[in-house]
Design an enzyme around this catalytic site. Structure first.
Site, PDB file in Angstrom:
ATOM      1  CB  CYS A 133       3.594  14.334  11.967  1.00 34.15           C
ATOM      2  SG  CYS A 133       4.144  15.232  10.499  1.00 34.15           S
ATOM      3  CG  HIS A 258      -0.073  14.308   8.021  1.00 35.03           C
ATOM      4  ND1 HIS A 258      -0.303  15.591   7.575  1.00 35.03           N
ATOM      5  CD2 HIS A 258       1.232  14.296   8.456  1.00 35.03           C
ATOM      6  CE1 HIS A 258       0.802  16.316   7.736  1.00 35.03           C
ATOM      7  NE2 HIS A 258       1.746  15.548   8.269  1.00 35.03           N
TER       8      HIS A 258
END
Length: 352
Positions: A133, A258
Site C-alpha cells: 500500500c 498514507h
C-alpha cells in the site's frame, strides 16, 4: 445469486478489512463478472455479505471452493496466500494476490495497471502480485513522471496510517486516543508512554500524540521491511532494477490514508510546468496544488477516494533535474483493494 454472464471471480479473505473494501469496490465498478464467490476461513463460513445488491453466503477456504473459478483475488496474510494461491492456480484460476508472499518472485509480475499493464500477461505461475500500500500511494504519479523524464533516483519519507497495520492498528489508535483525550499528556517526556502502558498494539511506541519512525520488521543494516518493500517494488514496477532508492517509513496518528514526501531525480532538467501538465492528465492522479489557497492533499481529503493525490510540486532548490512532491492515497482503496480489482479486470478481459 442471480446467474450473470462473465468469468467467475473468487474473493478470498472477503470478511477482512481489505476484503470489505473490495466488496464495496466491486459494487461500484462496471459489472463484468458472472458469479462472485466469497471465500474466508472456516469460522466465517455461512455469513452473508452484500455484493452487487445481493446477499452472498461465505464459503470456507478449501480446494473445492476454487472449482470453476476463473480469477481469484486474495486479501489474506502472507502465510495463507503462500499456501493457497498455488492451489487456486493449480485449479485453473488466475490468482491476483494482495499479500507480500509473491511480490519479489521473478515468475510473478508486480502490476499497477496505470504503469505496467502489459506485465499482467507474463505469469508462468498463474499468479499476479499487487504491490504494498505504501508503494501504491506514490507509484502511479511517479510512473507518469518517469515515462516523460526518466527517473534516476528516489528519496522518500512515508507518513503511514495505522490501518496499514490492519484492524489491530485502528483499534490501538482509538484506544490510545481515549486514554489521552482531554489530558495534558504530550507536554512532558514519557508521559504518553506511561499513560498508554503496554497498550501499544502492533506498534513499538504509542502512536497517539506521536509519530513512530518505524513500520514493519527489522532487516539488514537497520532498514525495516516496509522500507525495503518500497525500494524493491518500485524498481520492479518501473523496470529499473538498479534504481537508487532511500526510504524512511513513519507511522502517524491517522486512521486511513498514507502520505509521502518524494524527492525524484530525473535524467535531464525538468520544469514544474511540464510536471504539472503530466500529473494533471495522468490516469489515476489528481493534481491538487495551490498552497497560497491552502490547497494540498491530506489524508482527511483523500480518504474514501481512489486516485493518488499530488501537491506541493516544486523543483529542488539545488538540482534542476529533481522534483519535490507530496502525495496522498487511501491505503485501503488504491493502496490495496482497488489495484487488485483493476488487475483482475485486466485478466478478465482475456476471457472475452
Amino acid at each position: 445469486m442471480t446467474a450473470r454472464p462473465g468469468p467467475t471471480l473468487a474473493v478470498v479473505g472477503a470478511t477482512g478489512a481489505v476484503g470489505s473494501v473490495m466488496l464495496q469496490i466491486l459494487s461500484q465498478r462496471a459489472d463484468i463478472w458472472g458469479e462472485i464467490r466469497l471465500i474466508a476461513s472456516p469460522r466465517s463460513a455461512g455469513r452473508k455479505l452484500a455484493v452487487r445488491g445481493e446477499q452472498v453466503e461465505v464459503v470456507a477456504l478449501t480446494e473445492e471452493a476454487f472449482a470453476g473459478v476463473d480469477v481469484a483475488m486474495f486479501d489474506v496474510p502472507d502465510e495463507v496466500a503462500a499456501r493457497w494461491a498455488p492451489i487456486a492456480a493449480a485449479k485453473g484460476a488466475v490468482v491476483v494476490d494482495n499479500s507480500g508472499a509473491f511480490r519479489m518472485d521473478r515468475e510473478v509480475p508486480l502490476v499497477v495497471p496505470e504503469v505496467n499493464p502489459h506485465a499482467v500477461r507474463m505469469r508462468p505461475r498463474g499468479i499476479v502480485a499487487n504491490p504494498n500500500c505504501t508503494t501504491l500511494s506514490m507509484i502511479v504519479a511517479l510512473g507518469a513522471l518517469h515515462a516523460e523524464f526518466g527517473l534516476r533516483s528516489l528519496v522518500v519519507s512515508s507518513y503511514q496510517a495505522v490501518s496499514g497495520a490492519g484492524r489491530a492498528g485502528v483499534e490501538t489508535l482509538r484506544r490510545q486516543m481515549s486514554l489521552v483525550a482531554g489530558t495534558e499528556l504530550g507536554t512532558s517526556p514519557g508521559d504518553v508512554r506511561r499513560a498508554v502502558g503496554e497498550n501499544t498494539g502492533p506498534f513499538p511506541e504509542p502512536v497517539a500524540l506521536n509519530v513512530v519512525p518505524w513500520a514493519g520488521s527489522l532487516r539488514e543494516d537497520g532498514w525495516s521491511s516496509e522500507e525495503m518493500k518500497v525500494r524493491d517494488e518500485s524498481r520492479k514496477i518501473l523496470g529499473l532494477p538498479q534504481l537508487p532508492v532511500a526510504v524512511t517509513c513513519v507511522r502517524v496518528p491517522v486512521l486511513t490514508g498514507h502520505s509521502l514526501t518524494v524527492h525524484a531525480r530525473f535524467e535531464g532538467e525538468v520544469t514544474v510546468a511540464k510536471a504539472r501538465e503530466i500529473l494533471a492528465t495522468a490516469p489515476g492522479v489528481v493534481l491538487y496544488d495551490d498552497p497560497d489557497a491552502g490547497e494540498f492533499p491530506t489524508p482527511a481529503d483523500v480518504v474514501g477516494t481512489d486516485p493518488t493525490w499530488v501537491g506541493r510540486v516544486r523543483r529542488a532548490l539545488d538540482d534542476p533535474t529533481a522534483l519535490e512532491l507530496f502525495v496522498c492515497g487511501d491505503n485501503l482503496r488504491k493502496g490495496a483493494a482497488l489495484n487488485t480489482a483493476q488487475i483482475a479486470e485486466l485478466v478478465a478481459a482475456e476471457f472475452r
